[in-house]
Design a protein around this motif. Structure first.
Motif, PDB file in Angstrom:
ATOM      1  N   ASP A 244       5.551   2.137 -18.062  1.00 14.07           N
ATOM      2  CA  ASP A 244       6.437   3.329 -17.639  1.00 14.07           C
ATOM      3  C   ASP A 244       6.519   3.390 -16.008  1.00 14.07           C
ATOM      4  OD1 ASP A 244       5.185   5.456 -20.339  1.00 14.07           O
ATOM      5  OD2 ASP A 244       7.016   4.478 -20.060  1.00 14.07           O
ATOM      6  N   GLN A 245       6.040   2.561 -15.293  1.00 15.13           N
ATOM      7  CA  GLN A 245       5.822   2.607 -13.878  1.00 15.13           C
ATOM      8  C   GLN A 245       6.674   1.640 -13.136  1.00 15.13           C
ATOM      9  OE1 GLN A 245       1.732   2.253 -13.059  1.00 15.13           O
ATOM     10  NE2 GLN A 245       1.308   4.641 -13.108  1.00 15.13           N
ATOM     11  N   LEU A 246       7.681   1.093 -14.051  1.00 14.36           N
ATOM     12  CA  LEU A 246       8.294  -0.028 -13.442  1.00 14.36           C
ATOM     13  C   LEU A 246       9.511   0.623 -12.466  1.00 14.36           C
ATOM     14  CD1 LEU A 246       9.213  -2.169 -16.529  1.00 14.36           C
ATOM     15  CD2 LEU A 246       8.008  -2.910 -14.482  1.00 14.36           C
ATOM     16  N   GLY A 247       9.808   0.160 -11.388  1.00 13.90           N
ATOM     17  CA  GLY A 247      10.810   0.887 -10.257  1.00 13.90           C
ATOM     18  C   GLY A 247      10.150   1.851  -9.570  1.00 13.90           C
ATOM     19  N   THR A 248       8.682   2.170  -9.457  1.00  8.94           N
ATOM     20  CA  THR A 248       8.199   3.293  -8.710  1.00  8.94           C
ATOM     21  C   THR A 248       7.361   2.679  -7.487  1.00  8.94           C
ATOM     22  OG1 THR A 248       6.188   3.008  -9.903  1.00  8.94           O
ATOM     23  CG2 THR A 248       7.851   4.367 -10.909  1.00  8.94           C
ATOM     24  N   LEU A 249       7.263   3.555  -6.430  1.00  8.63           N
ATOM     25  CA  LEU A 249       6.728   3.195  -5.246  1.00  8.63           C
ATOM     26  C   LEU A 249       5.083   3.539  -5.419  1.00  8.63           C
ATOM     27  CD1 LEU A 249       6.833   2.124  -2.389  1.00  8.63           C
ATOM     28  CD2 LEU A 249       7.192   4.631  -1.651  1.00  8.63           C
ATOM     29  N   GLY A 250       4.697   4.527  -5.908  1.00 13.18           N
ATOM     30  CA  GLY A 250       3.188   5.032  -6.169  1.00 13.18           C
ATOM     31  C   GLY A 250       2.860   5.906  -5.106  1.00 13.18           C
ATOM     32  N   SER A 251       1.608   5.705  -4.791  1.00 16.21           N
ATOM     33  CA  SER A 251       0.996   6.514  -3.806  1.00 16.21           C
ATOM     34  C   SER A 251      -0.084   5.710  -3.181  1.00 16.21           C
ATOM     35  CB  SER A 251       0.297   7.925  -4.500  1.00 16.21           C
ATOM     36  OG  SER A 251      -0.532   7.595  -5.255  1.00 16.21           O
ATOM     37  N   GLY A 252      -1.214   6.577  -2.276  1.00 15.62           N
ATOM     38  CA  GLY A 252      -2.323   6.239  -1.692  1.00 15.62           C
ATOM     39  C   GLY A 252      -1.598   5.300  -0.192  1.00 15.62           C
ATOM     40  N   ASN A 253      -1.933   4.004  -0.361  1.00 13.85           N
ATOM     41  CA  ASN A 253      -1.431   3.230   0.767  1.00 13.85           C
ATOM     42  C   ASN A 253      -0.085   2.618   0.386  1.00 13.85           C
ATOM     43  OD1 ASN A 253      -2.780   1.262  -1.132  1.00 13.85           O
ATOM     44  ND2 ASN A 253      -2.587  -0.187   0.262  1.00 13.85           N
ATOM     45  N   HIS A 254       0.421   2.835  -0.438  1.00 17.87           N
ATOM     46  CA  HIS A 254       1.869   2.416  -0.870  1.00 17.87           C
ATOM     47  C   HIS A 254       2.820   3.066  -0.004  1.00 17.87           C
ATOM     48  CE1 HIS A 254       0.141   0.860  -5.103  1.00 17.87           C
ATOM     49  NE2 HIS A 254      -0.273   0.186  -3.990  1.00 17.87           N
ATOM     50  N   TYR A 255       3.902   2.456   0.399  1.00 16.31           N
ATOM     51  CA  TYR A 255       4.811   3.265   1.224  1.00 16.31           C
ATOM     52  C   TYR A 255       6.149   2.559   1.211  1.00 16.31           C
ATOM     53  CZ  TYR A 255       3.507  -0.378   4.664  1.00 16.31           C
ATOM     54  OH  TYR A 255       3.191  -1.563   5.216  1.00 16.31           O
ATOM     55  N   LEU A 256       7.137   3.329   1.646  1.00 16.73           N
ATOM     56  CA  LEU A 256       8.438   2.538   2.105  1.00 16.73           C
ATOM     57  C   LEU A 256       8.846   3.376   3.526  1.00 16.73           C
ATOM     58  CD1 LEU A 256      11.577   2.260  -0.057  1.00 16.73           C
ATOM     59  CD2 LEU A 256      11.866   3.112   2.143  1.00 16.73           C
ATOM     60  N   GLU A 257       8.770   2.491   4.523  1.00 16.25           N
ATOM     61  CA  GLU A 257       9.001   3.207   5.742  1.00 16.25           C
ATOM     62  C   GLU A 257      10.503   2.428   6.569  1.00 16.25           C
ATOM     63  OE1 GLU A 257       5.561   2.553   8.022  1.00 16.25           O
ATOM     64  OE2 GLU A 257       4.501   4.155   7.100  1.00 16.25           O
ATOM     65  N   ALA A 258      11.237   3.471   7.210  1.00 20.76           N
ATOM     66  CA  ALA A 258      11.925   2.930   8.030  1.00 20.76           C
ATOM     67  C   ALA A 258      11.488   2.533   9.641  1.00 20.76           C
ATOM     68  CB  ALA A 258      13.270   3.685   8.268  1.00 20.76           C
ATOM     69  N   GLN A 259      11.216   1.356   9.816  1.00 17.04           N
ATOM     70  CA  GLN A 259      10.445   1.502  11.086  1.00 17.04           C
ATOM     71  C   GLN A 259      11.125   0.850  12.312  1.00 17.04           C
ATOM     72  OE1 GLN A 259       7.445  -1.523   9.687  1.00 17.04           O
ATOM     73  NE2 GLN A 259       6.275   0.069   8.722  1.00 17.04           N
ATOM     74  N   VAL A 260      10.620   0.961  13.649  1.00 15.39           N
ATOM     75  CA  VAL A 260      11.509   0.307  14.736  1.00 15.39           C
ATOM     76  C   VAL A 260      10.563  -0.758  15.685  1.00 15.39           C
ATOM     77  CG1 VAL A 260      12.433   0.975  16.905  1.00 15.39           C
ATOM     78  CG2 VAL A 260      12.447   2.656  15.235  1.00 15.39           C
ATOM     79  N   ALA A 261      11.338  -1.860  15.505  1.00 15.64           N
ATOM     80  CA  ALA A 261      10.392  -3.014  16.113  1.00 15.64           C
ATOM     81  C   ALA A 261      10.527  -2.704  17.846  1.00 15.64           C
ATOM     82  CB  ALA A 261      10.821  -4.323  15.693  1.00 15.64           C
TER      83      ALA A 261
END
Length: 800
Positions: free
Chosen positions: A702-719
């Motif tokens: 049931d967890q297909l397509g999920t990001l999760g929590s803890g150290n899991h992340y999706l970030e927009a970052q700047v280089a």
């Protein structure tokens, strides 16, 4: 584990961004621990990171270092960002740390390098230095070079395949090793006889270590130009004086000396103001080739920026009194460096008007290894050897290549001797020459009669294959590309001829055994053999068979198989066989965005990774940042216990965990390019769902397509530019613009992978005593990699 820990006091700084904790820090450490971080990052790291990275250093079979990357923080057993390599035979495997396999090549695989020599891949283990390997630019199909980022070695632990192409190229690879096809990189195990591979027909020559002897010293320079301190100092500062036979810059010099001997000019004039001779150099050629020479001058430490192109109109007067006009365009690269010009002359480039000067092959070339000789003669041929040519009525064969030199008649003997030196040098490569022809020349501007001597190289098929396949051309891209097409074409014809000979010999035996001629002719037609040739040879008594095959013409072959404006061709796969091989296998990671190198003439993928970037900057994104983040939160399920939007049955889930990204693409959750650009093509081949518990399956489905929590992340970052410590590597990963926006995702394997780890922690706890293993942290519980328990975990975690 106690988290009230202190950071180690005896950590030492190795470089700006590398820190080391010695084995003396903790009892049981088998190797040092290394942390990659700036001072600021190191200071901010949790003290538990240092405890965990040094605990990992105590594990059995660990190799060289226990590493922690800049994102290091407290983890399970390993620190998050922890990396370690273990001996495949004596080492362990632990749920506390997860790794990916590498795809590999047989140790005797020949790797083509920048300077046209090849070395077996195993020879790079102890000697990589700054060698650059040949590769294919996957955007332009042109041949380029790159340094090696990483050398990899392990024991073969999956199927090993031998793949043979229609041009006779063979490569032995692990089944997961990707090779380049016209449709992109495909794993060897997924290839079939219906596929073709991209190959570079050029083979080059074997590498040989140069001797350590002096070619040019300070006394030699003084003897030519006197005690010119500034000139001598410059040569020394650029590592060119004294010049030794094993100098890393000699290969470039060898190419340049060869080319400038043919299509260059070195000279000087006396400056009254300076009271000295002022030296300079010019190279003549096409713009593309002059830019290549420009790059090589820069590699030597010299800048030559000025290229001039002029219309040329001249009148040539023949010795019989007739005259003819010549019109054209001439491009010249101007090098005003006196020190390099003097060095080039000392290395053997004639000075002044070459038609009025003796040309001799330099003594140091005669004494050099074959690969250095190749560079010299290929540079000379880039200037003076004719391109592959065919007569109008002979579309299957090539005329004799011709190497010509024009001199005044008083230098005819010297000219002849130089051509004989070239002929003798070619013999060292196994290349035969025919006659030397003389032709009356013109009257030069001094009123002197001239002549042209032409050395003809044998046009026999094997001879031309050796000429273009081992020597080729330097600084002449048009002849180089044309000769690669001709080389592949001749290889194609040679193999067709050999197959026809084999068929005729077999057919003669079958005739004696009572097989009817009609059956043989039918078989010949099926195999594409010339019926007339088979009939003509079948009843001849002689054992000598001349099989002149009728194949595609050269023009048709090139249009069908040579990549456009490229040295590369395609060659169909003829045979794939599985080998019983359990020895060492090898691979590279390249410092190139194209992630490949040339192995046994076949374009082979390296082992590497990729960062996906955007073409947006922070300035462009900032006004809509809140909208962007809100959209991401709405679109991506995240948090503890979240369920995904992909609903599947158990049989589909099994398919997903064993086939990976392929299922996603086939079911509309990705694009074909996603598979090609994902490490391992989005799947780990040894994944085995039978090694996964029912509990893990129920947590994951049931967890297909999920990001999760803890150290899991999706970030927009700047280089930010200030945070890029290696601009070349950053550019290879697509980071090229100041304040460029990138999207970083870390989603892990959620409860599915966590349950697999938990299951095997329990299993490993029960067997560690059996294997006499002790660990400093329960979360580092492990088993020998080669044990049944270790292999079961390896296959189960591959599903996650």
């Amino acid at each position: 584990m106690d988290r009230n820990l202190e950071k180690p006091k005896d950590i030492t700084q190795v470089s700006d961004y590398i820190w080391e904790i010695p084995p003396s820090y903790k009892k049981g450490m088998n190797v040092p621990a290394r942390i990659y971080a700036s001072k600021k990052l190191l200071h901010e790291m949790d003290a538990g990171v240092f405890e965990q990275v040094t605990n990992v250093a105590c594990l059995p079979g660990i190799q060289k270092y226990s590493f922690c990357m800049p994102d290091g923080h407290w983890g399970y057993g390993f620190p998050i960002g922890g990396v370690a390599a273990f001996d495949a035979e004596e080492g362990i495997i632990s749920p506390g740390g997860i790794g990916f396999d590498i795809n590999c090549l047989h140790p005797q695989t020949k790797i083509l390098t920048e300077f046209g020599y090849h070395r077996q891949i195993r020879d790079f283990e102890h000697s990589q230095s700054d060698e650059r390997l040949a590769l294919m630019n996957t955007h332009t199909s042109k041949k380029e070079t790159s340094k090696i980022a990483l050398f990899l070695k392990k024991k073969a632990d999956n199927k090993i395949l031998k793949i043979k192409t229609s041009l006779g190229n063979e490569i032995i690879v692990s089944e997961d090793h990707p090779l380049l096809t016209p449709d992109g990189f495909i794993r060897a195990g997924a290839l079939s006889n219906k596929d073709s591979l991209v190959v570079c027909p050029f083979e080059g020559v074997p590498y040989e270590e140069p001797a350590d002897s002096t070619l040019i010293d300070e006394e030699g320079v003084i003897a030519l130009v006197g005690k010119r301190g500034k000139l001598i100092k410059e040569l020394k500062e650029k590592g060119l004086l004294p010049l030794r036979s094993n100098s890393p810059k000699l290969p470039i010099l060898a190419k340049l000396v060869g080319f400038l001997t043919g299509d260059g000019w070195i000279g000087h004039y006396y400056s009254k103001k300076r009271e000295m001779d002022v030296w300079s150099t010019r190279a003549i050629g096409d713009l593309e080739d002059l830019k290549e020479i420009q790059k090589d001058f820069l590699e030597l430490g010299y800048s030559a920026k000025h290229i001039s192109t002029n219309e040329c109109n001249s009148t040539l007067s023949s010795t019989d009194g007739t005259a003819r006009m010549i019109k054209g365009r001439s491009s010249q690269l101007h090098l005003n460096s006196q020190s390099l010009s003097v060095l080039m002359h000392l290395l053997g480039v004639p000075k002044g008007n070459k038609s009025r000067q003796e040309t001799k092959m330099p003594t140091w070339v005669h004494k050099s290894p074959l690969w250095i000789k190749r560079l010299y003669i290929a540079g000379l041929f880039g200037a003076e050897l004719s391109k592959p040519l065919q007569r109008k009525d002979e579309p299957y064969t090539f005329v004799e290549p011709s190497f010509s030199q024009n001199k005044i008649n008083s230098l005819e003997r010297s000219n002849l001797n130089f051509l004989l030196e070239v002929s003798n040098l070619l013999l060292e490569f196994g290349i035969n020459t025919n006659k030397i022809y003389r032709q009356e020349g013109v009257l030069n501007s001094y009123g002197e009669k001239t002549h042209k001597l032409s050395l003809k190289i044998s046009s026999k098929m094997d001879n031309l294959i050796t000429l273009w396949g081992k020597i080729g051309f330097e600084y002449c891209s048009s002849r180089k590309k044309l000769s690669m097409g001709a080389l592949a074409y001749l290889a194609y014809r040679r193999i067709a001829s050999e197959k026809l000979k084999e068929f005729i010999l077999l057919s003669k035996t079958e005739i004696r055994q009572g097989i009817s001629p009609r059956e043989i002719y039918q078989k010949a037609g099926t195999l594409g053999h010339s019926l007339a040739m088979v009939k003509g040879q079948l009843y001849r008594e002689t054992q000598s068979i001349r099989a002149n095959v009728t194949t595609l013409t050269f023009e048709d072959y090139v249009s069908r198989y040579q990549l456009e404006n490229s040295e590369f061709v395609t060659s169909s796969i003829e045979e794939i066989a599985e080998l019983d091989y359990k020895g060492d296998v090898y691979d590279f990671t390249m410092k190139s965005e194209h992630h490949n190198f040339i192995a046994n003439s076949i374009v082979s993928h390296n082992c590497g990774m990729r960062l996906v970037t955007t073409n947006l900057t922070y300035k462009e994104v900032q006004p809509r940042l809140k909208e962007l983040i809100d959209t991401l939160f709405k679109s991506v399920p995240a948090g503890v216990g979240c369920k995904g939007f992909v609903k599947v049955q158990k049989k589909d889930f099994i398919d997903i965990i064993e086939t990976g990204s392929k299922w996603c693409v086939e079911n509309g959750y990705g694009w074909k390019d996603d598979v090609e650009r994902t490490e391992g093509y989005g799947v780990i081949d040894w994944a085995d769902h039978t090694k996964v518990s029912d509990k893990a399956m129920s947590r994951g489905i049931d967890q297909l397509g999920t990001l999760g929590s803890g150290n899991h992340y999706l970030e927009a970052q700047v280089a930010h530019a200030k945070d890029i410590f290696d601009p070349i590597t950053a550019k290879a990963f697509g980071i090229h613009t100041p304040d460029q926006v990138v999207v970083m995702v870390h989603c892990g394997s959620r409860g599915f992978g966590h349950q697999i780890g938990t299951d095997y922690l329990r299993i490993f706890e029960g067997v560690m005593q059996k294997y006499n293993i002790e660990v400093r942290d329960r979360e580092l519980t492990c088993a020998p990699f080669q044990s049944k328990e270790g292999q079961d975990y390896y296959k189960a975690m591959a599903c996650a």
